[in-house]
Design a protein around this motif. Structure first.
Motif, PDB file in Angstrom:
ATOM      1  N   LYS A   8      43.240  41.897  40.534  1.00  0.00           N
ATOM      2  CA  LYS A   8      43.504  41.899  39.089  1.00  0.00           C
ATOM      3  C   LYS A   8      42.226  41.632  38.297  1.00  0.00           C
ATOM      4  N   GLU A  42      45.691  35.314  44.485  1.00  0.00           N
ATOM      5  CA  GLU A  42      46.771  35.123  43.515  1.00  0.00           C
ATOM      6  C   GLU A  42      46.716  33.773  42.808  1.00  0.00           C
ATOM      7  N   ALA A  43      46.457  32.711  43.546  1.00  0.00           N
ATOM      8  CA  ALA A  43      46.381  31.374  42.936  1.00  0.00           C
ATOM      9  C   ALA A  43      45.221  31.298  41.950  1.00  0.00           C
ATOM     10  N   ALA A  45      43.930  33.785  40.353  1.00  0.00           N
ATOM     11  CA  ALA A  45      44.304  34.632  39.212  1.00  0.00           C
ATOM     12  C   ALA A  45      45.164  33.855  38.222  1.00  0.00           C
ATOM     13  N   GLN A  46      46.106  33.088  38.725  1.00  0.00           N
ATOM     14  CA  GLN A  46      46.980  32.318  37.841  1.00  0.00           C
ATOM     15  C   GLN A  46      46.209  31.232  37.090  1.00  0.00           C
ATOM     16  N   LEU A  47      45.269  30.584  37.772  1.00  0.00           N
ATOM     17  CA  LEU A  47      44.442  29.567  37.102  1.00  0.00           C
ATOM     18  C   LEU A  47      43.558  30.184  36.027  1.00  0.00           C
ATOM     19  N   LEU A  49      44.121  32.940  34.446  1.00  0.00           N
ATOM     20  CA  LEU A  49      45.001  33.392  33.363  1.00  0.00           C
ATOM     21  C   LEU A  49      45.347  32.238  32.426  1.00  0.00           C
ATOM     22  N   LEU A  50      45.678  31.086  32.980  1.00  0.00           N
ATOM     23  CA  LEU A  50      45.986  29.919  32.143  1.00  0.00           C
ATOM     24  C   LEU A  50      44.800  29.543  31.265  1.00  0.00           C
ATOM     25  N   GLU A  53      44.449  32.180  28.495  1.00  0.00           N
ATOM     26  CA  GLU A  53      45.511  32.048  27.492  1.00  0.00           C
ATOM     27  C   GLU A  53      45.268  30.887  26.538  1.00  0.00           C
ATOM     28  N   TYR A  63      46.702  39.041  29.619  1.00  0.00           N
ATOM     29  CA  TYR A  63      47.517  39.298  30.809  1.00  0.00           C
ATOM     30  C   TYR A  63      46.655  39.763  31.969  1.00  0.00           C
ATOM     31  N   LEU A  64      47.254  39.745  33.154  1.00  0.00           N
ATOM     32  CA  LEU A  64      46.612  40.235  34.370  1.00  0.00           C
ATOM     33  C   LEU A  64      46.904  41.716  34.517  1.00  0.00           C
TER      34      LEU A  64
END
Length: 102
Positions: A8, A42-43, A45-47, A49-50, A53, A63-64
Motif C-alpha cells: 500500500k 499490514e501492521a 500500514a495501520q500505524l 495511516l493513524l 489521519e 486512506y491506504l
C-alpha cells in the motif's frame, strides 16, 4: 485462510489546494506517487495511516491505496488511483497542464 497483504501507499488530498498527495518514508507529503513510501507490512500500514489521519491541518480523505513496486517507485494497481494521480479530468490544469507543456 487469511489473504496475503497487498502493498500500500498512503494517499490523501491536500487541505488547501485539493491536490492528490502521498506520504513519503520521511513523513513528508509529495504530489508525486513515485516518492511515496511503499508499505509491505499490514501492521506498519495501520500505524502509518493513524499518523497520517492525525494531520488534519494539512490533509483530508486519508486512506491506504493498493500499489506495487515499479522501476521508479510505487505504481498503482487500480485504475482509480492511476486516474487520481493525473489530476482533474474536466479541463487541463495542474499536473495535466504541466505534462502537456513538456
Amino acid at each position: 485462510m487469511a489473504r496475503a497483504f497487498t502493498p500500500k501507499v498512503i494517499t490523501a488530498n491536500a487541505l488547501i489546494e485539493g491536490d492528490v498527495i502521498y506520504l513519503t518514508a520521511d513523513d513528508q507529503w509529495s504530489r508525486d506517487l513515485s516518492q511515496a513510501e511503499l508499505i509491505t507490512d499490514e501492521a506498519h500500514a495501520q500505524l502509518r495511516l493513524l499518523d497520517a489521519e492525525s494531520q488534519v491541518a494539512e490533509v483530508v480523505g486519508v486512506y491506504l491505496a493498493d500499489a506495487k513496486p515499479g522501476e521508479n517507485g510505487p505504481e498503482p494497481t487500480h485504475f482509480r488511483e492511476d486516474f487520481r494521480r493525473t489530476g482533474p479530468s474536466n479541463y487541463a490544469h495542474g499536473k495535466q497542464e504541466a505534462e502537456a507543456n513538456v
